[in-house]
Design a protein around this motif. Sequence first.
Motif: not given
Length: 337
Positions: A285-293
């Motif tokens: 539930t502790r998500k990893m978020v990739l910011v940008g491409d």
Amino acid sequence: MSPTHTTDKAPRKLDGTIREQAADWLARQQSGTMSAAESDALEHWLQVDGRHRQAFAQCQQLGLMTAFLKDDPELNAGLPEIRKAVRRRSRFYSQWRWVSGIAAVVLVAVAALLVRDYYAIDYYQTGIGDQRVVHLEDGSTLMLNTDSRVGVRYRRAQRALFLERGEAFFMVAKNPSRPFVVNVQGSEVRALGTAFNVALQAGNVRVAVTQGVVEVRAQDAGGEPRQLAKMLPGQGVRYTAARPGDNSGVMPVNLEQVTAWQTRRIYFDNERLEDAIAEYNRYTTRKMVLVGDALADQRISGVFNIGDADGLAFALEQGFGARINKNNQRVLVLEPR
């Protein structure tokens, strides 16, 4: 005279007499010979007690189910006993009562069969990050991965399972006369004695075989079942549940990667970083978020422990120069400066 209505505040249970009366009324109604006076009497009977309406509605529903399942071989296997009960019951009825008696007995018997053979489904599920092992009654074993749900319905001629979401590994006890079939949104994964993995994610299905022989079937455009793939150990197939005809065909699979989740590991083999992060997020539930491409199409390989965000974040820092910003709720993966 206007009908009287029950004023009991607490609902009363249906009893056998009310159910029998409801079956009697339904038989009259469906006979096609009901007079206007009888129709009025039925309406009065329905209005006088809420339990009457409930029983009548149940009889109507069971009648529909009986028609729908009339050609089912397992249901028909139980009809000899039903006919015996009808013959015993018919001795005590006049011609009309005999007809209504048949309706009552058949409806009750069909209801029992329906409950036993069609609605007796046991569900097993896991939450996000959880896994579960279930030992089934025939000696088979079911292992559920994170956020998964499987229904199990064992019948005389078939062991039917239903993967509603997520991923599961099946170790099947051999029984040639009772096929083991996993239903996945319209397609079937069939086996006798074998071990295989099935994953359903975002409408996409992946099947991989670790032991024995597994067949995948799905309906064609004409509604006829046809074979999509027949696989041996180390082989698999991928397809979209909505369009199973558009599939990968039988292809080799990395069984170490497929089964890594069973030891609470994630195995990446030259995966796009965006896809790898999406796979990691299935388990937490502790998500990893990739910011940008900028990093999305970078490739990553390696084995990581499920739930070890710090270990994966460290690998991204070292391998791609990513900047990591994390707290208790999420882990941001930022492109290099």
